[in-house]
Design a protein around this motif. Structure first.
Motif, PDB file in Angstrom:
ATOM      1  N   ARG A 257       0.844  -1.206   0.000  1.00  0.00           N
ATOM      2  CA  ARG A 257       0.000   0.000   0.000  1.00  0.00           C
ATOM      3  C   ARG A 257       0.878   1.253   0.000  1.00  0.00           C
ATOM      4  O   ARG A 257       0.612   2.218  -0.732  1.00  0.00           O
ATOM      5  N   SER A 258       1.939   1.265   0.829  1.00  0.00           N
ATOM      6  CA  SER A 258       2.829   2.426   0.884  1.00  0.00           C
ATOM      7  C   SER A 258       3.519   2.647  -0.450  1.00  0.00           C
ATOM      8  O   SER A 258       3.673   3.792  -0.900  1.00  0.00           O
ATOM      9  N   LEU A 259       3.941   1.575  -1.095  1.00  0.00           N
ATOM     10  CA  LEU A 259       4.578   1.701  -2.394  1.00  0.00           C
ATOM     11  C   LEU A 259       3.632   2.308  -3.424  1.00  0.00           C
ATOM     12  O   LEU A 259       3.988   3.214  -4.181  1.00  0.00           O
ATOM     13  N   LEU A 260       2.392   1.817  -3.448  1.00  0.00           N
ATOM     14  CA  LEU A 260       1.462   2.203  -4.499  1.00  0.00           C
ATOM     15  C   LEU A 260       0.894   3.603  -4.300  1.00  0.00           C
ATOM     16  O   LEU A 260       0.622   4.308  -5.273  1.00  0.00           O
ATOM     17  N   LEU A 261       0.701   4.014  -3.049  1.00  0.00           N
ATOM     18  CA  LEU A 261       0.075   5.316  -2.807  1.00  0.00           C
ATOM     19  C   LEU A 261       1.097   6.423  -2.558  1.00  0.00           C
ATOM     20  O   LEU A 261       0.765   7.613  -2.710  1.00  0.00           O
ATOM     21  N   ALA A 262       2.317   6.054  -2.126  1.00  0.00           N
ATOM     22  CA  ALA A 262       3.362   7.071  -1.921  1.00  0.00           C
ATOM     23  C   ALA A 262       4.651   6.549  -2.541  1.00  0.00           C
ATOM     24  O   ALA A 262       5.656   6.325  -1.864  1.00  0.00           O
ATOM     25  N   ALA A 263       4.591   6.319  -3.841  1.00  0.00           N
ATOM     26  CA  ALA A 263       5.641   5.583  -4.520  1.00  0.00           C
ATOM     27  C   ALA A 263       6.946   6.363  -4.575  1.00  0.00           C
ATOM     28  O   ALA A 263       6.964   7.522  -4.987  1.00  0.00           O
ATOM     29  N   PRO A 264       8.065   5.736  -4.189  1.00  0.00           N
ATOM     30  CA  PRO A 264       9.373   6.364  -4.412  1.00  0.00           C
ATOM     31  C   PRO A 264       9.703   6.347  -5.903  1.00  0.00           C
ATOM     32  O   PRO A 264       9.343   5.416  -6.626  1.00  0.00           O
ATOM     33  N   GLU A 265      10.332   7.380  -6.388  1.00  0.00           N
ATOM     34  CA  GLU A 265      10.633   7.482  -7.809  1.00  0.00           C
ATOM     35  C   GLU A 265      12.119   7.746  -8.021  1.00  0.00           C
ATOM     36  O   GLU A 265      12.812   8.258  -7.140  1.00  0.00           O
ATOM     37  N   GLU A 266      12.611   7.396  -9.206  1.00  0.00           N
ATOM     38  CA  GLU A 266      13.972   7.703  -9.625  1.00  0.00           C
ATOM     39  C   GLU A 266      13.891   8.444 -10.940  1.00  0.00           C
ATOM     40  O   GLU A 266      13.088   8.103 -11.809  1.00  0.00           O
ATOM     41  N   ASP A 267      14.722   9.429 -11.108  1.00  0.00           N
ATOM     42  CA  ASP A 267      14.703  10.212 -12.345  1.00  0.00           C
ATOM     43  C   ASP A 267      14.968   9.325 -13.548  1.00  0.00           C
ATOM     44  O   ASP A 267      15.893   8.490 -13.539  1.00  0.00           O
ATOM     45  N   GLY A 268      14.174   9.524 -14.561  1.00  0.00           N
ATOM     46  CA  GLY A 268      14.347   8.776 -15.804  1.00  0.00           C
ATOM     47  C   GLY A 268      13.828   7.357 -15.763  1.00  0.00           C
ATOM     48  O   GLY A 268      14.015   6.615 -16.731  1.00  0.00           O
ATOM     49  N   GLU A 269      13.191   6.941 -14.693  1.00  0.00           N
ATOM     50  CA  GLU A 269      12.666   5.575 -14.574  1.00  0.00           C
ATOM     51  C   GLU A 269      11.144   5.610 -14.467  1.00  0.00           C
ATOM     52  O   GLU A 269      10.555   6.604 -14.019  1.00  0.00           O
ATOM     53  N   ILE A 270      10.510   4.506 -14.879  1.00  0.00           N
ATOM     54  CA  ILE A 270       9.051   4.369 -14.775  1.00  0.00           C
ATOM     55  C   ILE A 270       8.747   3.337 -13.703  1.00  0.00           C
ATOM     56  O   ILE A 270       9.059   2.150 -13.872  1.00  0.00           O
ATOM     57  N   PRO A 271       8.185   3.758 -12.584  1.00  0.00           N
ATOM     58  CA  PRO A 271       7.927   2.805 -11.498  1.00  0.00           C
ATOM     59  C   PRO A 271       6.816   1.831 -11.872  1.00  0.00           C
ATOM     60  O   PRO A 271       5.907   2.135 -12.643  1.00  0.00           O
ATOM     61  N   ALA A 272       6.885   0.641 -11.302  1.00  0.00           N
ATOM     62  CA  ALA A 272       5.852  -0.369 -11.501  1.00  0.00           C
ATOM     63  C   ALA A 272       6.026  -1.429 -10.429  1.00  0.00           C
ATOM     64  O   ALA A 272       7.153  -1.729  -9.999  1.00  0.00           O
ATOM     65  N   LEU A 273       4.894  -2.017 -10.003  1.00  0.00           N
ATOM     66  CA  LEU A 273       4.936  -3.116  -9.044  1.00  0.00           C
ATOM     67  C   LEU A 273       4.744  -4.413  -9.822  1.00  0.00           C
ATOM     68  O   LEU A 273       3.667  -4.673 -10.367  1.00  0.00           O
ATOM     69  N   ARG A 274       5.811  -5.212  -9.885  1.00  0.00           N
ATOM     70  CA  ARG A 274       5.764  -6.497 -10.575  1.00  0.00           C
ATOM     71  C   ARG A 274       6.265  -7.563  -9.608  1.00  0.00           C
ATOM     72  O   ARG A 274       7.465  -7.725  -9.393  1.00  0.00           O
ATOM     73  N   LEU A 275       5.322  -8.276  -9.039  1.00  0.00           N
ATOM     74  CA  LEU A 275       5.619  -9.224  -7.966  1.00  0.00           C
ATOM     75  C   LEU A 275       4.976 -10.567  -8.278  1.00  0.00           C
ATOM     76  O   LEU A 275       3.809 -10.634  -8.680  1.00  0.00           O
ATOM     77  N   ARG A 276       5.751 -11.622  -8.056  1.00  0.00           N
ATOM     78  CA  ARG A 276       5.238 -12.973  -8.331  1.00  0.00           C
ATOM     79  C   ARG A 276       5.570 -13.895  -7.160  1.00  0.00           C
ATOM     80  O   ARG A 276       6.668 -13.839  -6.588  1.00  0.00           O
ATOM     81  N   GLY A 277       4.568 -14.755  -6.837  1.00  0.00           N
ATOM     82  CA  GLY A 277       4.810 -15.827  -5.866  1.00  0.00           C
ATOM     83  C   GLY A 277       4.866 -15.385  -4.426  1.00  0.00           C
ATOM     84  O   GLY A 277       5.360 -16.142  -3.574  1.00  0.00           O
ATOM     85  N   ALA A 278       4.360 -14.207  -4.091  1.00  0.00           N
ATOM     86  CA  ALA A 278       4.431 -13.728  -2.703  1.00  0.00           C
ATOM     87  C   ALA A 278       3.232 -14.203  -1.904  1.00  0.00           C
ATOM     88  O   ALA A 278       2.155 -14.499  -2.438  1.00  0.00           O
ATOM     89  N   ARG A 279       3.453 -14.270  -0.592  1.00  0.00           N
ATOM     90  CA  ARG A 279       2.346 -14.493   0.338  1.00  0.00           C
ATOM     91  C   ARG A 279       2.092 -13.155   1.019  1.00  0.00           C
ATOM     92  O   ARG A 279       2.938 -12.672   1.781  1.00  0.00           O
TER      93      ARG A 279
END
Length: 484
Positions: A39-61
């Motif tokens: 939730r913290s990542l998606l609503l208050a996402a940290p960013e880096e210049d020149g990069e496009i943030p995205a949440l790509r997660l597999r196999g987590a509990r």
């Protein structure tokens, strides 16, 4: 949230997010990721210049409740093969792109969700409800191979543990396609008021809600086709008022709701309605007031109870003899429905089979005869035997020829006496019989000669028979003129 508070799996997700990197925890020693971290990542996402943030997660509990109620998520989200500990809450949230394929979760509460792209829920296992009522999805919705709801036998006998509607898409809007190939839903699927700009594909889907409504899709609107080939539906399939300009294809489907309505498509508007090689429907079928351009259905598809009142169609396929189609009209639970016969007649005329059209019209008159009073039925039988209600005009010619021959022979052997010996024309048995049989013809024989005894009664019979044949023949001609 401070970075030092993160576990090792969470740190990997946090560090990969600003660059849109993928994290696969399928084989990791630790798979747990707290929902509040995501939730913290998606609503208050940290960013880096020149990069496009995205949440790509597999196999987590994912532990705890992932609650993004009314949140705005500006980056793409892909959560694949993840196990959620609690129901995912996306009520009123907004996403650019959302993928949750192969996930397991107790439920998904996403009423009025907004997605600028596509929503993917392929291969998900969700024993609770997927609530997408009022959702707005600009792209496509994918539900292929998903399993929603809980079978009644596995719900422990507690009604509260089994959602009434595991799939809720009522009044939602999908900008492209709805794809649910091999989807399984235990309970009611609610699609009423759903608008899909593209096609709906439910091939090989299993909608299981025995004794209740399996698919409730009243006023569903589809931009092109609705394909549900090999659909297995236990419970009522309600398609009342749907609009499908292309194909509504239920080929090879199995529809079962014994003791109730198995298929309701009344007041629907469909381009092509395919019921190709469908086993006999178990339960009633209601097609009242439906408007269909092409209806494909073999007679054996229809159950013992059907409703055709007000159904209109242009073409009926496959092409079959009228006798095979007529038997089905007798199953209408509304009794005698004249419009059903007229519609079948029009379908045969559309393909140029006038003989079959006449057969249907004759069957209509015979069926109508059952609703008449005793004297009306008697008159109907007489018309049927003589000229087939005007649809068998050659019968009239046969009767007239036979009676004319009988009259000529009878009165030729036993001529009637002349009324005025000196004024009577020379007797002609053939002309005398014609005078008796045809009321509009006068050769002067009937007026000049008077039979006696039994021959007088025979003359009366000829006169009555002539009137009956003439009346029914004129009726038949009038029908032919009206049809043309």
């Amino acid at each position: 949230m401070e970075i030092d508070e993160l576990t090792e799996p969470e740190r990997r997700v946090w560090e990969a997010f600003p660059r849109g990197g993928a994290v696969d925890l399928t084989e990791a020693d630790g798979r747990s990721v707290r929902a509040r971290v995501l939730r913290s990542l998606l609503l208050a996402a940290p960013e880096e210049d020149g990069e496009i943030p995205a949440l790509r997660l597999r196999g987590a509990r994912i532990t705890g409740e992932l609650n993004l109620h009314s949140g705005v998520v500006a980056c793409p989200v892909s959560l694949r093969a993840c196990d959620f500990e609690e129901t995912v809450v996306l009520y009123g949230a907004e996403f650019r792109q959302l993928t949750m394929s192969e996930c397991r979760m107790p439920g998904l509460w996403a009423t009025t969700l907004r997605v600028d792209g596509s929503l993917r829920l392929n291969d998900c296992h969700i024993p609770g409800a997927v609530a997408l009522s009022g959702a707005r999805i600009a792209g496509a919705l994918f539900l292929s191979r998903a399993v929603l709801g809980t079978p009644a036998a596995d719900a422990g006998g507690e009604p509260s543990e089994r959602p009434e509607a595991p799939l809720k898409l009522d009044h939602a809007t999908i900008g492209e396609d709805l794809r649910g190939t091999r989807l399984t839903v235990h309970g009611r699927s609610r699609l009423e008021g759903l608008g899909v700009a593209g096609l709906v594909r439910l091939d090989d889907a299993r909608l299981l809600n025995p004794g209740e409504t399996a698919l409730h899709a009243e006023t569903l609107t589809v931009g092109t086709d609705l394909h549900a080939m090999r659909l297995h539906a236990e419970g009522r399939v309600n398609l009342r008022g749907v609009t499908v300009p292309g194909q509504l294809n239920l080929g090879y489907a199995r529809l079962s709701n014994p003791g109730g309505v198995a298929l309701r498509a009344s007041s629907s508007t469909v381009g092509e309605f395919w019921l190709r090689e469908v086993p006999p429907v178990e339960g009633a079928v209601n097609l009242r007031r439906a408007r269909i351009d092409m209806l494909y259905a073999e007679p054996q598809v229809w159950p013992a109870s059907v409703r055709f009142d007000g159904l209109t169609y242009t073409t009926l396929a496959p092409a079959l003899p009228a006798a095979e189609r007529l038997e089905v009209l007798g199953r209408d639970g509304d009794g005698y429905v004249p419009s059903a016969y007229e519609q079948l007649t029009a379908a045969y005329r559309h393909i140029g089979d006038d003989a079959a059209a006449r057969t249907v019209q004759l069957a209509k008159q015979r069926r109508h005869r059952r609703t008449l009073s005793p004297h009306g039925r008697l008159w109907g039988h007489l018309q049927d035997v003589t000229v087939g209600y005007g649809f068998r005009p050659m019968r009239a010619a046969g009767w007239l020829a036979g009676l004319l021959l009988l009259g000529a022979l009878t009165f030729g052997l036993h001529p009637p006496r002349p009324l005025k010996e000196d004024e009577a024309p020379e007797f002609n048995a053939f002309a005398y019989a014609l005078d008796l049989l045809l009321p509009i013809i006068d050769f002067g024989q009937e007026k000049a000669y008077a039979p006696q005894g039994g021959y007088q009664w025979l003359a009366y019979l000829f006169i009555v028979a002539g009137w009956v044949l003439a009346t029914t023949f004129v009726t038949g001609v009038n029908r032919a003129v009206t049809r043309s």
